[in-house]
Every structure is written in structure tokens, then in C-alpha cells.
Scaffold this active site. Structure first.
Site, PDB file in Angstrom:
ATOM      1  N   HIS A 470      39.392  34.293  38.911  1.00 41.59           N
ATOM      2  CA  HIS A 470      38.384  34.648  38.367  1.00 41.59           C
ATOM      3  C   HIS A 470      37.538  33.494  37.400  1.00 41.59           C
ATOM      4  O   HIS A 470      36.465  33.255  37.355  1.00 41.59           O
ATOM      5  CB  HIS A 470      38.763  36.035  37.392  1.00 41.59           C
ATOM      6  N   GLU A 471      38.566  32.914  36.822  1.00 42.55           N
ATOM      7  CA  GLU A 471      38.229  31.852  35.887  1.00 42.55           C
ATOM      8  C   GLU A 471      37.815  30.517  36.888  1.00 42.55           C
ATOM      9  O   GLU A 471      36.972  29.857  36.350  1.00 42.55           O
ATOM     10  CB  GLU A 471      39.365  31.473  34.723  1.00 42.55           C
ATOM     11  N   HIS A 474      34.272  31.041  37.680  1.00 43.12           N
ATOM     12  CA  HIS A 474      33.127  30.567  36.611  1.00 43.12           C
ATOM     13  C   HIS A 474      33.020  29.196  36.587  1.00 43.12           C
ATOM     14  O   HIS A 474      32.245  28.366  36.418  1.00 43.12           O
ATOM     15  CB  HIS A 474      33.851  30.989  35.362  1.00 43.12           C
ATOM     16  N   HIS A 477      31.200  27.452  39.522  1.00 46.06           N
ATOM     17  CA  HIS A 477      29.665  27.894  39.162  1.00 46.06           C
ATOM     18  C   HIS A 477      29.194  26.526  38.157  1.00 46.06           C
ATOM     19  O   HIS A 477      28.087  25.979  38.384  1.00 46.06           O
ATOM     20  CB  HIS A 477      29.348  29.129  38.326  1.00 46.06           C
TER      21      HIS A 477
HETATM   22 ZN    ZN Z   1      34.690  36.213  33.694  1.00 47.85          ZN
END
Ligand code: ZN
Length: 682
Positions: A470-471, A474, A477
Site C-alpha cells: 500500500h505505502e 503511494h 505515485h
Molecule cells: Zn493510503
């Protein structure tokens, strides 16, 4: 003095090891004074025509200097906290907030942006630049810049009072949480609790010089009792204390009551929205989000609720039946967590402990890197020499065609003086410098995993693996952006309800056999995750997902309808009761005052925005479904995702980006399918 302050030096990577608490405030004061002087100089002699080069670039330079001084401080405050550093950090917060208000209400600056947004000057800008200018003007208006002086003053008062109330809400909740404890001296009362929870309760007792165990309302303590304690009366007592915190009922009735604060917060938010020309606060919230209208959000949530309700009913029926078999014929709110845990163990017989040996940290990292290397045509490599803040800190470079395009720091393990949870934060933004050189982006990725024990490597639970993905989503991105301007590069300028797309998207590879083959390998034998464990893990993925989905819909709809104020006379409790009557399959007892502890919307940034979690999950699940159709490691699909989503940051509206990738607007189908909420509920 400034010459020796490391925060004021120009640097490539932050000089973490030489930063001291006493450097912080002088550095920030210096940078803010310099910024004010530079801004005044910029605006005092306006050119005949404002351009990107003579307005935005100098402003970006100012932002860059502030970021370089503040970013490492903010990072160290989170990962290497000390009393001195915390004081220094806190002493800067009002200075920064004052500066930001000044910028938002600077009429000359607003006029300069307006001039740049018109005619030939605007037409010459590229699309990302135009989006940045439009968003900046929007944010000026949302700061009340266009209002007459009298209303502008009122705007300031409202903001000030709201921030006081929100902070008071959060403090009272914290005080109410700490004010109640239960001292236990008979071990039998704690039957069922895992050793780690018992150790924690013992520690809590010792801290107050008590023998035995101390149960508190802190979440880990509450959660452990509700999930594992066999003593039903204990569960009921704790549930009652927890769900009435900061309210007019329950064991602490009337102390730290957040009820009046909620009423005032809602009234002031409504006034604020009207001042800015909106019908209600929900409309104001959507002014900066991807969702287009309040009707769209309400329909989205109601639709999700309707589709999940039968499944949730089925989950509940199974739970009631199982509880009855164990002798509990009148399932209550304080029994749900306990019997759910028992049922899950009974059905799937798989525990996180059993999976851990297959996820040694370096195997997971190498596997995760090879997933993105295949998808995005990049390479990752570790850098061993750099200035660390702690021995566990690591640094990696993202390479493309032999060139470094970004870097990220990784800090994986829990330790004292480190904030809990996991997050990604930007350390530096990608930016095309006026010299023509590209400034590479840098990210911080921080987790709180269990460190290595003895001579074994650190072994991750599957939940931890999912968090890491998940991290990292990010992080990608932030790192794979191609936007040249800091206001829209990486995650900057991305709407709140779309920012979780890339992160939730990455989690999918943790559930795909092809992904799992790359990220798992027994720490001793190297053997990949065995088929039977994989099957059990996949089967348990959607346990009670109907009830879980409805719970999120209930919270989101409550938050949104409350700020929509369609029936202004309704009390907060009436709105909540109405939502529960509509979507809940197992309404809590009448004394439950969940709302008095709902800090996300009364003390945090989620007001009329809690729906964002589910909204972004629709986007991420639907984006992933293209990979399911074309191959989860398909290079062309990966390139399309990178080009259309990851590379674009906040340079275009999120719906346009999504459509460019998916070829159509998002559909809810993939999320329902991934959550096991398709077909007929029995
Ligand atoms: Zn998040």
C-alpha cells in the site's frame, strides 16, 4: 549562526545525523522571514504581464526552501522523537499556519494569479500549468479572499473557532479514554486473551503500581478484550464504557461530553459554507474532490449499501447460528467480535503466525520490486552509503534506462520514539528547475513492523506485506511522476477521494498467486507458499465482508447526510438512527454514542469526506480489473497505468485520468467481485 545550521545549507539528501532540536526554530524563522521579504519584493513592482516564469517559479523557489528546512524536521519528529525535538517542532506550527493564512489572503498575490488565468497569458500555458492556476484560484476563493471585509473577518472567526472546537473534541475524547480503567486481579477473568495482550495489560497495571492487570479504553486493550475475552460480563462492561466515551450517558456520563461541541461544529460549518456561497458543508467539501455532486455521493453509498445488505444478513445469520451452538442464544453487540473470531478460526484454520515464515522481509522486498520492475520498466537498487537517522534506515534508487529518476528512504521497524502506523511522505518533489535541470523526487516510506528476533530475519505477517505494498503504491505515485511543477507532481494536488487509488491498487498483488510466488519464500528452505496455505488465505479474505462493507457505508452515509442537512431540525442522534434503520443489519444498543468519538469527521480532515475510502476503492479495484483481463504482470497494461495515472499526479482531473486508462468511467463491479459480494446471497 545560520551558516552552521544544517537546515539552511543546500543539500542533496537531508543531513539527518547533524540536525539538532536547537536548529529547528531559527531555521524556520529565517526561511519564513526570507519568504516574506521575497514575496513583498515580487509583488511590490508588478510587471506589465504576469507569467509562469515571473510569478510561479519564484513562488515555487520559496516553497522549495521551506520544504528543505521543514521536511527533515517533520520526518525526524515522527521517526526519532525526543522531548526537545517535539517542543521545537510544536513551536513552529503556529508560525507555519500564520504564514499559510497570510498567503491565502494576500490580495496582491490573488490579483497576480487572476491576471495569469486570463487571455493570452493563460492560453500559452500547458495543461498541467492551467490546472495548477485554476486550483490555486479555487483555493483562494475557499479561503474567503473574494468576500467583503466584514464577511472576511467573520470567515476568520469561524475558522479560528472551528479549529478550537475540533482540537477540544479530540482532547476530550483522549481524556475520556484515559479516565476509565478496570483493575483485574483474578486471572480467570481474562481467560482467552493472547499472551501479548496479557503482557500489555500487566504492563499497564505496573505503570500505575498495581498488581494484576489493567484494562483500558486504548484501542489495543479494548480490541483484545472484545475479540478474545471469554467473560461476557467483562465484554459488556468494556463495550459500554468504550461506546459512551465523551457523552452524556454511560459510566462517565456528562464528563468531557462532546455532544455540545458536535452541535456547534455543525452549525459553524454550515455558516462557513453559506458564507462561501454553498448550500451546505457537504457541497463545500466536494468543491475540491473528484465526486461531482452531493446526489452522486449519496446514490453511490446507498447503492453500495443495497448491494451488500443481503450478504451482511447472511454473515449475521451464520454468526448467530455459530454463537447459538456455543450456547449464546441472544447475540449482543459485545458478542460480535468474540464469536466472529471463533468462527473465523473454526472455518479457515489459518493464522497470521503460520504464514510469517514464508514472508522474510528481504524476499518480500525483492519480490515487490520485481513486480514493479516488470510492470513499469524500471529497476530498483539499494544504496549503502548515506546519512542515516537510525541504523535501520535504508535508501533505494529508482532507475530507468540507466538513469536515476528518484530515490526513497525505507524505515520498516517499530521502535520507541517512533510514531505508530505506516505512511508515505514526500521528502522532495519532482521539478523542472529554471536552469533546465530536473530535480528528482525523493520519498519517505515508514512502517512499524516487528523487527528481527534472534538470528532469524524479520518475518512479516500477510497484513504487514499488504501495508508495505500500500505505502509503496503511494511512493510510486510520488516517484514515477513526470509532472514538472511541484504543485501537481506526485501526489500533490490530487483530490482527496482519488489519492488512495495507486496505494489500494498495489495491494492486489499480495492476493494474486503470480504476485505471491514472487514475494514469498520460506526463510529456511526458500520454499514458496504451499498451495493449501494459499487456499486457506484466499478463502478467509472475504470473511464477513458484507458486514464490513455495510459498516463503512453506515459511517460514510452518516457523515455525509449530517453535513448535507436536508432536514435541519433533525438532531445528530436522529440522523444516525435513520441511517442505521436504513443500512444496518445489527443496530447497536440505544446507549451507544459512537458519534461522540468520531474524530475523523469532528477533529480530522474527513468531514463530508469519509466516503473517500470506498470511492477510491472502486477506482483501484476497477483499475486492477484491467490487469485481470490482460494479465496481472502484463507490461503494456503496466505502462498504460503508469502513463495515464502514476505519471500525471494532480495535473488533470482524476476522472479524466481514470477514463484515459480504463477507456470508460469507473464501475463498481470489480470492487463487489473482489469483496465476494456478487451473485446471490443465500
Ligand atoms: Zn493510503
Amino acid at each position: 549562526m545560520t551558516s552552521s545550521n544544517p537546515l539552511l545549507q543546500s543539500y542533496d539528501l537531508p543531513p539527518f545525523s547533524s540536525i539538532r532540536a536547537e536548529h529547528v526554530k531559527p531555521a524556520i524563522e529565517q526561511v519564513l522571514a526570507d519568504s516574506r521579504a521575497a514575496l513583498a519584493q515580487l509583488l511590490d513592482n508588478p510587471p506589465t504581464q504576469w507569467t509562469w516564469a515571473n510569478l510561479i517559479e519564484p513562488l515555487d523557489d520559496m516553497g522549495e526552501k521551506l520544504g528543505r528546512a521543514w521536511s527533515p524536521v517533520s520526518h525526524l519528529n515522527a521517526v526519532l522523537n525526543s522531548a526537545d525535538l517535539r517542543d521545537a517542532y510544536n513551536s513552529c506550527l503556529p508560525l507555519l499556519s500564520e504564514f499559510s493564512t497570510e498567503m491565502g489572503q494576500n490580495q496582491k498575490l490573488f490579483a497576480a494569479y487572476q491576471q495569469l488565468s486570463e487571455g493570452e497569458a493563460f492560453a500559452q500555458l500547458d495543461q498541467a500549468q492551467q490546472t495548477i492556476i485554476e486550483h490555486a484560484l479555487r483555493d483562494f476563493r475557499l479561503s474567503g479572499i473574494a468576500l467583503p471585509a466584514e464577511q472576511q473577518k467573520r470567515y476568520g472567526e469561524l475558522q479560528m473557532r472551528l479549529s478550537e472546537l475540533q482540537s477540544k473534541f479530540s482532547n476530550q475524547l483522549m481524556d475520556a479514554t484515559q479516565a476509565w480503567t478496570k483493575h483485574i486481579t483474578d486471572a480467570a477473568q481474562l481467560d482467552g486473551l493472547p499472551d501479548s495482550a496479557l503482557a500489555q495489560a500487566k504492563q499497564a497495571a505496573e505503570a500505575k503500581e498495581l498488581d494484576g492487570w489493567l484494562i483500558t479504553l486504548e484501542f489495543p486493550s479494548y480490541y483484545a478484550v472484545m475479540t478474545y475475552a471469554r467473560d461476557r460480563a467483562l465484554r459488556e462492561e468494556l463495550y459500554t464504557a468504550y461506546c459512551t466515551r465523551a457523552s452524556e450517558v454511560g459510566p462517565q456520563a456528562g464528563e468531557n461530553d462532546n455532544g455540545p461541541l458536535i452541535t456547534e461544529i455543525l452549525t459553524l460549518r454550515q455558516e462557513l459554507a453559506e458564507l462561501l456561497g454553498f448550500a451546505n458543508y457537504a457541497e463545500l467539501s466536494l468543491a475540491t474532490k473528484m465526486a461531482e455532486s452531493t446526489d452522486q455521493v449519496v446514490s453511490f453509498l446507498r447503492d453500495l449499501g443495497t448491494r451488500s445488505k443481503n450478504f451482511a444478513g447472511q454473515d449475521l445469520a451464520a454468526l448467530r447460528e455459530f454463537a447459538a451452538q456455543q450456547g449464546c442464544n441472544d447475540l449482543q453487540s459485545w458478542d460480535v467480535g468474540f464469536y466472529s473470531e471463533q468462527l473465523q478460526q473454526h472455518r479457515y484454520a489459518v493464522s497470521q503466525e503460520e504464514l510469517k515464515p514464508y514472508f522474510p522481509v528481504n524476499t518480500v522486498l525483492t519480490g515487490m520490486f520485481s513486480v514493479v520492475e516488470r510492470l513499469y520498466g524500471i529497476q530498483l537498487r539499494e544504496v549503502s552509503e548515506f546519512d542515516r537517522w537510525h541504523k535501520d534506515a535504508r535508501l533505494f534508487e529508482v532507475m530507468e534506462q540507466g538513469e536515476v529518476i528518484g530515490q526513497f528512504f525505507l524505515d520498516l521497524y517499530a521502535r520507541s520514539n517512533k510514531r505508530g502506523g505506516a505512511w508515505m511522505d514526500g521528502c522532495r518533489d519532482r521539478r523542472l528547475l529554471p536552469s533546465g535541470e530536473v530535480q528528482r523526487p525523493i520519498a519517505y516510506l515508514v512502517c512499524n513492523f516487528t523487527p528481527a528476533i534472534g538470528d532469524k530475519p524479520a518475518l512479516l505477517t500477510h497484513d504487514e506485506v499488504t501495508t508495505l505494498f500500500h505505502e509503496f503504491g503511494h511512493g510510486l505515485h510520488h516517484l514515477l511522476t513526470r509532472v514538472d511543477y511541484p504543485s501537481a507532481s506526485g501526489i500533490n494536488g490530487v483530490a482527496w477521494d482519488a489519492v488512495e487509488l495507486p496505494s489500494q491498487f498495489m495491494e492486489n498483488w499480495c492476493w494474486e498467486p503470480e504476485g505471491l510466488a514472487l514475494i514469498s519464500g520460506h526463510y529456511e528452505s526458500g520454499e514458496p507458499l504451499p498451495q493449501d496455505l494459499l487456499d486457506k488465505m484466499l478463502a478467509a479474505r472475504n470473511f464477513q465482508s458484507g458486514m464490513g462493507m455495510l459498516r463503512q457505508v453506515e459511517l460514510s452515509l452518516f457523515d455525509f447526510l449530517l453535513h448535507l442537512r436536508e432536514t435541519p431540525d433533525q438532531t445528530v442522534q436522529q440522523v444516525l438512527d435513520q441511517v442505521r434503520a436504513e443500512v444496518s443489519v445489527f443496530p447497536p444498543p440505544a446507549f451507544n454514542r459512537f458519534q461522540n468519538g468520531f474524530g475523523h469527521i469532528f477533529a480530522g480532515g474527513y468531514a463530508a469526506g469519509y466516503y473517500s475510502y470506498k470511492w477510491a476503492e472502486v477506482l483501484s479495484a476497477d483499475a486492477f480489473s484491467r490487469f485481470e483481463e490482460e494479465g496481472v504482470l502484463n507490461t503494456d497494461t503496466g505502462k498504460a497505468f503508469r502513463d495515464n495515472i502514476l505519471a500525471r499526479g494532480g495535473s488533470r482531473e482524476p476522472m479524466e485520468l481514470f477514463v484515459a486508462f480504463r477507456g470508460r468511467e469507473p464501475s463498481i463491479d470489480a470492487l463487489l467481485r473482489h469483496s465476494g459480494l456478487t451473485g446471490e446471497a443465500a
